[in-house]
Design a protein around this motif. Structure first.
Motif, PDB file in Angstrom:
ATOM      1  N   TYR A   1       0.821  -1.210   0.000  1.00  0.00           N
ATOM      2  CA  TYR A   1       0.000   0.000   0.000  1.00  0.00           C
ATOM      3  C   TYR A   1       0.857   1.264   0.000  1.00  0.00           C
ATOM      4  N   ALA A   2       1.991   1.221   0.682  1.00  0.00           N
ATOM      5  CA  ALA A   2       2.900   2.380   0.661  1.00  0.00           C
ATOM      6  C   ALA A   2       3.429   2.613  -0.747  1.00  0.00           C
ATOM      7  N   HIS A   3       3.655   1.538  -1.483  1.00  0.00           N
ATOM      8  CA  HIS A   3       4.122   1.652  -2.870  1.00  0.00           C
ATOM      9  C   HIS A   3       3.005   2.146  -3.792  1.00  0.00           C
ATOM     10  N   ILE A   4       1.786   1.682  -3.559  1.00  0.00           N
ATOM     11  CA  ILE A   4       0.634   2.177  -4.328  1.00  0.00           C
ATOM     12  C   ILE A   4       0.496   3.690  -4.117  1.00  0.00           C
ATOM     13  N   ALA A   5       0.753   4.127  -2.883  1.00  0.00           N
ATOM     14  CA  ALA A   5       0.646   5.556  -2.544  1.00  0.00           C
ATOM     15  C   ALA A   5       1.858   6.358  -3.031  1.00  0.00           C
ATOM     16  N   LYS A   6       2.710   5.693  -3.829  1.00  0.00           N
ATOM     17  CA  LYS A   6       3.849   6.341  -4.493  1.00  0.00           C
ATOM     18  C   LYS A   6       4.923   6.837  -3.516  1.00  0.00           C
ATOM     19  N   HIS A   7       5.235   5.983  -2.540  1.00  0.00           N
ATOM     20  CA  HIS A   7       6.337   6.303  -1.628  1.00  0.00           C
ATOM     21  C   HIS A   7       7.433   5.239  -1.712  1.00  0.00           C
ATOM     22  N   SER A   8       7.528   4.608  -2.887  1.00  0.00           N
ATOM     23  CA  SER A   8       8.524   3.542  -3.081  1.00  0.00           C
ATOM     24  C   SER A   8       9.960   4.066  -2.970  1.00  0.00           C
ATOM     25  N   ASP A   9      10.151   5.379  -3.177  1.00  0.00           N
ATOM     26  CA  ASP A   9      11.498   5.947  -3.108  1.00  0.00           C
ATOM     27  C   ASP A   9      12.161   5.659  -1.757  1.00  0.00           C
ATOM     28  N   LEU A  10      11.358   5.565  -0.695  1.00  0.00           N
ATOM     29  CA  LEU A  10      11.914   5.317   0.644  1.00  0.00           C
ATOM     30  C   LEU A  10      12.570   3.937   0.723  1.00  0.00           C
ATOM     31  N   TRP A  11      11.982   2.964   0.043  1.00  0.00           N
ATOM     32  CA  TRP A  11      12.547   1.603   0.001  1.00  0.00           C
ATOM     33  C   TRP A  11      13.700   1.537  -0.996  1.00  0.00           C
ATOM     34  N   ASP A  12      13.533   2.219  -2.111  1.00  0.00           N
ATOM     35  CA  ASP A  12      14.551   2.159  -3.172  1.00  0.00           C
ATOM     36  C   ASP A  12      15.901   2.719  -2.727  1.00  0.00           C
ATOM     37  N   LYS A  13      15.869   3.630  -1.753  1.00  0.00           N
ATOM     38  CA  LYS A  13      17.104   4.258  -1.273  1.00  0.00           C
ATOM     39  C   LYS A  13      17.955   3.324  -0.416  1.00  0.00           C
ATOM     40  N   LYS A  14      17.334   2.275   0.108  1.00  0.00           N
ATOM     41  CA  LYS A  14      18.051   1.345   1.005  1.00  0.00           C
ATOM     42  C   LYS A  14      18.270   0.028   0.262  1.00  0.00           C
ATOM     43  N   PRO A  15      19.497  -0.298  -0.091  1.00  0.00           N
ATOM     44  CA  PRO A  15      19.742  -1.454  -0.974  1.00  0.00           C
ATOM     45  C   PRO A  15      19.205  -2.785  -0.457  1.00  0.00           C
ATOM     46  N   ASN A  16      19.404  -3.063   0.829  1.00  0.00           N
ATOM     47  CA  ASN A  16      18.958  -4.360   1.366  1.00  0.00           C
ATOM     48  C   ASN A  16      17.437  -4.439   1.458  1.00  0.00           C
ATOM     49  N   VAL A  17      16.828  -3.332   1.865  1.00  0.00           N
ATOM     50  CA  VAL A  17      15.370  -3.261   1.962  1.00  0.00           C
ATOM     51  C   VAL A  17      14.740  -3.375   0.576  1.00  0.00           C
ATOM     52  N   LYS A  18      15.344  -2.730  -0.389  1.00  0.00           N
ATOM     53  CA  LYS A  18      14.827  -2.775  -1.769  1.00  0.00           C
ATOM     54  C   LYS A  18      14.838  -4.212  -2.303  1.00  0.00           C
ATOM     55  N   LYS A  19      15.971  -4.909  -2.096  1.00  0.00           N
ATOM     56  CA  LYS A  19      16.080  -6.305  -2.569  1.00  0.00           C
ATOM     57  C   LYS A  19      15.070  -7.201  -1.851  1.00  0.00           C
ATOM     58  N   TRP A  20      14.921  -6.964  -0.562  1.00  0.00           N
ATOM     59  CA  TRP A  20      13.978  -7.742   0.250  1.00  0.00           C
ATOM     60  C   TRP A  20      12.546  -7.573  -0.277  1.00  0.00           C
ATOM     61  N   TRP A  21      12.138  -6.337  -0.535  1.00  0.00           N
ATOM     62  CA  TRP A  21      10.775  -6.111  -1.033  1.00  0.00           C
ATOM     63  C   TRP A  21      10.594  -6.711  -2.419  1.00  0.00           C
ATOM     64  N   ASN A  22      11.606  -6.626  -3.265  1.00  0.00           N
ATOM     65  CA  ASN A  22      11.516  -7.254  -4.596  1.00  0.00           C
ATOM     66  C   ASN A  22      11.311  -8.760  -4.475  1.00  0.00           C
ATOM     67  N   ARG A  23      12.005  -9.372  -3.515  1.00  0.00           N
ATOM     68  CA  ARG A  23      11.838 -10.806  -3.276  1.00  0.00           C
ATOM     69  C   ARG A  23      10.405 -11.121  -2.834  1.00  0.00           C
ATOM     70  N   LEU A  24       9.915 -10.331  -1.906  1.00  0.00           N
ATOM     71  CA  LEU A  24       8.573 -10.583  -1.358  1.00  0.00           C
ATOM     72  C   LEU A  24       7.493 -10.423  -2.419  1.00  0.00           C
ATOM     73  N   LYS A  25       7.566  -9.338  -3.186  1.00  0.00           N
ATOM     74  CA  LYS A  25       6.481  -9.069  -4.142  1.00  0.00           C
ATOM     75  C   LYS A  25       6.503 -10.028  -5.334  1.00  0.00           C
ATOM     76  N   ASN A  26       7.611 -10.746  -5.502  1.00  0.00           N
ATOM     77  CA  ASN A  26       7.692 -11.714  -6.605  1.00  0.00           C
ATOM     78  C   ASN A  26       7.366 -13.148  -6.188  1.00  0.00           C
ATOM     79  N   ARG A  27       7.018 -13.328  -4.929  1.00  0.00           N
ATOM     80  CA  ARG A  27       6.612 -14.671  -4.490  1.00  0.00           C
ATOM     81  C   ARG A  27       5.263 -15.017  -5.116  1.00  0.00           C
ATOM     82  N   ASP A  28       5.111 -16.268  -5.523  1.00  0.00           N
ATOM     83  CA  ASP A  28       3.870 -16.721  -6.166  1.00  0.00           C
ATOM     84  C   ASP A  28       2.654 -16.454  -5.292  1.00  0.00           C
TER      85      ASP A  28
END
Length: 220
Positions: A181-208
């Motif tokens: 929901y935070a990404h839908i609200a267009k605040h993804s920049d906060l996650w994108d700035k942190k390399p480990n957090v960004k990779k973690w969220w990419n992993r989560l959102k790509n789970r089946d």
């Protein structure tokens, strides 16, 4: 497989807490039936609902045959204790007592620090907008500052790890809907700035299971 349609979930497809339980069901390989309350959110304050479903007038409510349980984190724990490892290999609460304790610690970090900060933004940008109200920029900025501080800590926690406790667990699962929901609200920049957090969220959102959860929520 005995659980065919014995699990019924009262909730809504746009509810963070309902989506959390749907994701848990999907991760554990369980089938279920989602039954949104006919009267919508307003009807959750009706006497019947308060008396029979949730004493605070909230969703979700899960029925497993005749057993009823409310509160999304409690529901997820219940489902993990009863079903994990039976329908697939997903283990949400580790069997090792120390690992289970650390998972609970991470769940507590999520409910005490991560989710409350994001909720400030989501309430303003999504739920207030849905009610036709104008989002409050002061609250949004406050939420952004708080999330940034929390994500600094999470970036350190995730150093050298794929998931918060090393392996995927309930600690990760619980945070998926609010992060989405935070990404839908267009605040993804906060996650994108942190390399480990960004990779973690990419992993989560790509789970089946997450992709299937979003489909179910959209069609609810």
């Amino acid at each position: 497989k005995r659980n065919k349609m014995t699990i019924r979930l009262i909730g809504f497809g746009n509810s963070v807490c309902t989506i959390r339980v749907i994701l848990c069901l999907k991760e554990l390989g369980l089938s279920y039936k989602l039954t949104p309350h006919a009267g919508g959110y307003a009807a959750l304050k009706d006497k019947d609902y308060l008396a029979n479903e949730h004493p605070f007038g909230k969703v979700p409510v899960l029925y497993d045959d005749k057993f009823k349980i409310t509160e999304s984190r409690a529901i997820c724990r219940y489902l993990a204790f009863k079903h994990q490892g039976k329908h697939n290999d997903t283990i949400l609460i580790p069997n090792d007592i120390h690992e289970a304790g650390l998972t609970e610690q991470l769940i507590s970090y999520g409910s005490s620090y991560y989710s409350p900060a994001i909720e400030k933004i989501v309430m303003q940008e999504i739920y207030e907008k849905d009610k036709g109200k104008t989002p409050d920029p002061v609250v949004i900025n406050q939420g952004r500052k708080e999330i940034e501080e929390v994500l600094n800590v999470y970036d350190k926690i995730l150093e050298g790890k794929e998931y918060l406790n090393g392996k995927f667990s309930l600690a990760d699962l619980i945070l998926c809907p609010i992060t989405h929901y935070a990404h839908i609200a267009k605040h993804s920049d906060l996650w994108d700035k942190k390399p480990n957090v960004k990779k973690w969220w990419n992993r989560l959102k790509n789970r089946d299971a997450w992709k299937k959860t979003l489909e179910d929520a959209k069609n609810a």
